[in-house]
Design a protein around this motif. Sequence first.
Motif, mmCIF file in Angstrom:
data_model
loop_
_atom_site.group_PDB
_atom_site.id
_atom_site.type_symbol
_atom_site.label_atom_id
_atom_site.label_comp_id
_atom_site.label_asym_id
_atom_site.label_seq_id
_atom_site.Cartn_x
_atom_site.Cartn_y
_atom_site.Cartn_z
ATOM 1 N N ASP A 1 38.969 39.853 34.300
ATOM 2 C CA ASP A 1 38.985 41.279 33.954
ATOM 3 C C ASP A 1 38.213 41.639 32.691
ATOM 4 O O ASP A 1 38.601 42.551 31.963
ATOM 5 C CB ASP A 1 40.422 41.788 33.831
ATOM 6 C CG ASP A 1 41.162 41.750 35.155
ATOM 7 O OD1 ASP A 1 40.514 41.894 36.203
ATOM 8 O OD2 ASP A 1 42.392 41.581 35.142
ATOM 9 N N ASN B 1 39.010 47.242 34.865
ATOM 10 C CA ASN B 1 40.459 47.272 34.715
ATOM 11 C C ASN B 1 40.837 48.092 33.488
ATOM 12 O O ASN B 1 41.087 49.279 33.624
ATOM 13 C CB ASN B 1 41.074 45.884 34.723
ATOM 14 C CG ASN B 1 42.489 45.905 35.301
ATOM 15 O OD1 ASN B 1 42.912 46.889 35.886
ATOM 16 N ND2 ASN B 1 43.219 44.823 35.134
ATOM 17 N N VAL C 1 46.438 41.450 35.901
ATOM 18 C CA VAL C 1 45.344 40.512 35.635
ATOM 19 C C VAL C 1 45.345 39.421 36.708
ATOM 20 O O VAL C 1 46.371 39.117 37.313
ATOM 21 C CB VAL C 1 45.522 39.899 34.222
ATOM 22 C CG1 VAL C 1 44.452 38.857 33.930
ATOM 23 C CG2 VAL C 1 45.486 40.989 33.177
#
Length: 139
Positions: free
Chosen positions: A67, A71, A55
Amino acid sequence: NELTKGGYRLPSEAEWEYAAREGGKKIRWAGTDNEGALNDYAWFDFNSESAYHPVKQKKPNALGLYDMSGNVAELCDDYFSFEYYKKSPKRDPLNERHESWRVARGGSFLYDPNRLRTTFRYAYDVKLKHVIVGLRLAQ
């Protein structure tokens, strides 16, 4: 919660979308409405090399959240139903009716930009283990 006495929980789907859309703005991805700038905000099929990333490697959205698009997809407290929003309350709906699937939002490092949109919803079977699903906690 036992360790921290913090009262953490999964966000509702409505809370997740409100946060991803920077307080309810009509933007397509968390942080930008410009697909050309998406690389600055999200890990997705174009730039992830088919792997999730730590992150805070990309820019946050206007609320300082990282994010939220790409992701890993994030679980919400709501159960998934195609029909729920046809009859749900308009303000802060929460589908607590136990279904087989939970809602996941945000897309993943494997997905194209269309599936990273702040309005895109996934049905996720929590009995399965996937590397593309994680969680974000609310308090």
